[in-house]
Design a protein around this motif. Structure first.
Motif, PDB file in Angstrom:
ATOM      1  N   LYS A  10       0.815  -1.219   0.000  1.00 63.23           N
ATOM      2  CA  LYS A  10       0.000   0.000   0.000  1.00 63.23           C
ATOM      3  C   LYS A  10       0.857   1.284   0.000  1.00 63.23           C
ATOM      4  O   LYS A  10       2.056   1.237   0.271  1.00 63.23           O
ATOM      5  N   TYR A  50     -12.611  -2.179  -3.247  1.00 60.48           N
ATOM      6  CA  TYR A  50     -13.096  -2.205  -1.860  1.00 60.48           C
ATOM      7  C   TYR A  50     -14.621  -2.074  -1.759  1.00 60.48           C
ATOM      8  O   TYR A  50     -15.131  -1.713  -0.706  1.00 60.48           O
ATOM      9  N   HIS A  53     -16.746  -2.944   1.191  1.00 55.75           N
ATOM     10  CA  HIS A  53     -16.722  -2.073   2.369  1.00 55.75           C
ATOM     11  C   HIS A  53     -17.454  -0.751   2.143  1.00 55.75           C
ATOM     12  O   HIS A  53     -17.336   0.170   2.961  1.00 55.75           O
ATOM     13  N   PHE A  58     -15.213   3.896   7.110  1.00 57.41           N
ATOM     14  CA  PHE A  58     -13.858   4.214   6.653  1.00 57.41           C
ATOM     15  C   PHE A  58     -13.683   4.133   5.142  1.00 57.41           C
ATOM     16  O   PHE A  58     -12.589   4.362   4.622  1.00 57.41           O
ATOM     17  N   LEU A  62     -10.455   5.215   2.961  1.00 55.54           N
ATOM     18  CA  LEU A  62      -9.689   4.087   2.427  1.00 55.54           C
ATOM     19  C   LEU A  62      -9.414   4.282   0.932  1.00 55.54           C
ATOM     20  O   LEU A  62      -8.282   4.096   0.464  1.00 55.54           O
ATOM     21  N   ARG A  86      -2.193 -14.324   4.680  1.00 58.20           N
ATOM     22  CA  ARG A  86      -2.936 -13.651   5.759  1.00 58.20           C
ATOM     23  C   ARG A  86      -2.138 -13.744   7.077  1.00 58.20           C
ATOM     24  O   ARG A  86      -2.087 -12.802   7.852  1.00 58.20           O
ATOM     25  N   THR A  92      -5.341  -6.932  10.935  1.00 56.27           N
ATOM     26  CA  THR A  92      -5.624  -5.656  10.257  1.00 56.27           C
ATOM     27  C   THR A  92      -5.071  -4.477  11.058  1.00 56.27           C
ATOM     28  O   THR A  92      -4.467  -3.560  10.501  1.00 56.27           O
ATOM     29  N   VAL A 110      -4.324   1.200  11.735  1.00 58.54           N
ATOM     30  CA  VAL A 110      -5.304   0.256  11.159  1.00 58.54           C
ATOM     31  C   VAL A 110      -5.658   0.588   9.703  1.00 58.54           C
ATOM     32  O   VAL A 110      -5.976  -0.303   8.920  1.00 58.54           O
ATOM     33  N   GLY A 111      -5.589   1.855   9.328  1.00 61.79           N
ATOM     34  CA  GLY A 111      -5.887   2.246   7.944  1.00 61.79           C
ATOM     35  C   GLY A 111      -4.658   2.097   7.068  1.00 61.79           C
ATOM     36  O   GLY A 111      -4.684   1.414   6.031  1.00 61.79           O
ATOM     37  N   ASN A 113      -1.995   0.300   6.750  1.00 61.51           N
ATOM     38  CA  ASN A 113      -1.436  -0.942   7.306  1.00 61.51           C
ATOM     39  C   ASN A 113      -0.604  -1.741   6.309  1.00 61.51           C
ATOM     40  O   ASN A 113      -0.494  -2.955   6.412  1.00 61.51           O
TER      41      ASN A 113
HETATM   42  O1  CDP Z   1      -7.102  -5.770   5.002  1.00 60.21           O
HETATM   43  P1  CDP Z   1      -7.894  -6.717   5.892  1.00 60.21           P
HETATM   44  O2  CDP Z   1      -8.571  -7.804   5.121  1.00 60.21           O
HETATM   45  O3  CDP Z   1      -7.068  -7.224   7.042  1.00 60.21           O
HETATM   46  O4  CDP Z   1      -9.029  -5.821   6.598  1.00 60.21           O
HETATM   47  P2  CDP Z   1     -10.517  -5.447   6.100  1.00 60.21           P
HETATM   48  O5  CDP Z   1     -11.410  -5.550   7.291  1.00 60.21           O
HETATM   49  O6  CDP Z   1     -10.878  -6.210   4.879  1.00 60.21           O
HETATM   50  O7  CDP Z   1     -10.382  -3.901   5.743  1.00 60.21           O
HETATM   51  C1  CDP Z   1      -9.828  -3.486   4.519  1.00 60.21           C
HETATM   52  C2  CDP Z   1      -8.921  -2.307   4.780  1.00 60.21           C
HETATM   53  O8  CDP Z   1      -9.702  -1.208   5.235  1.00 60.21           O
HETATM   54  C3  CDP Z   1      -7.879  -2.492   5.886  1.00 60.21           C
HETATM   55  O9  CDP Z   1      -6.745  -3.204   5.466  1.00 60.21           O
HETATM   56  C4  CDP Z   1      -7.564  -1.064   6.244  1.00 60.21           C
HETATM   57  O10 CDP Z   1      -6.668  -0.471   5.318  1.00 60.21           O
HETATM   58  C5  CDP Z   1      -8.936  -0.402   6.107  1.00 60.21           C
HETATM   59  N1  CDP Z   1      -9.616  -0.287   7.420  1.00 60.21           N
HETATM   60  C6  CDP Z   1      -9.672   0.950   8.066  1.00 60.21           C
HETATM   61  O11 CDP Z   1      -9.178   1.938   7.516  1.00 60.21           O
HETATM   62  N2  CDP Z   1     -10.290   1.065   9.287  1.00 60.21           N
HETATM   63  C7  CDP Z   1     -10.844  -0.015   9.882  1.00 60.21           C
HETATM   64  N3  CDP Z   1     -11.432   0.128  11.070  1.00 60.21           N
HETATM   65  C8  CDP Z   1     -10.799  -1.262   9.246  1.00 60.21           C
HETATM   66  C9  CDP Z   1     -10.177  -1.376   8.017  1.00 60.21           C
END
Ligand code: CDP
Ligand code: MG
Length: 139
Positions: A10, A50, A53, A58, A62, A86, A92, A110-111, A113
């Motif tokens: 990223k 994405y 989501h 977020f 994102l 994974r 995450t 967390v964002g 990452n």
């Molecule tokens: O990437 P991963 O599958 O571990 O997590 P996800 O739950 O599929 O979320 C996708 C991406 O959204 C994450 O890798 C973060 O970059 C972002 N995210 C975020 O900004 N804030 C959160 N609370 C959860 C996820």
């Protein structure tokens, strides 16, 4: 079983020159990088990628983050590649990630990452097809 997964290094990681260090963790885990390119993700590409989501709070941030700088998209191959990557990535939220994982080592928060990895073989196939043609993947 040998399978493939989709990975993204990223913008927070490319910005800090961490591509090589992250690739070392990937290769040390026994995953082979069978396709790789550095791109700027378009707004449309990030939104589609994405989409699952879209309703999350977020999502906007994102999409903005993923288009804020270069990313490295990759296809990784190996035994149980989806689950293995994974595991190598870590949780995450880097605060919850295990020692030695990419997110524990390098993620900002967390964002931001540092890496993406597919969460299932079906999604891996779809995500790979979004960014690579078959002839770009050399196994
Ligand atoms: O990437 P991963 O599958 O571990 O997590 P996800 O739950 O599929 O979320 C996708 C991406 O959204 C994450 O890798 C973060 O970059 C972002 N995210 C975020 O900004 N804030 C959160 N609370 C959860 C996820
Ligand atoms: Mg996910």
């Amino acid at each position: 079983m040998t399978e493939r997964t989709f990975s993204i290094i990223k913008p927070d990681a490319t910005k800090r020159n961490l591509t090589g260090k992250i690739n070392t963790v990937i290769e040390d885990a026994g995953l082979r990088i069978v396709a790789q390119k550095r791109i700027r993700m378009s707004d449309a590409q990030a939104k589609t990628f994405y989409e699952v989501h879209a309703e999350r709070p977020f999502y906007g941030e994102l999409v903005e983050f993923m288009t804020s700088g270069p990313v490295v998209v990759q296809v990784l191959e190996g035994e149980g590649a989806v689950a293995k990557y994974r595991e190598v990535m870590g949780a995450t939220n880097p605060a919850q990630a295990a020692d030695g994982t990419i997110r524990k080592l390098y993620a900002n928060n967390v964002g931001e990452n540092s890496v993406h990895g597919s969460d299932s073989q079906d999604n891996a196939r779809l995500e790979i097809a979004q960014f690579f043609t078959d002839d770009e993947i050399v196994g």
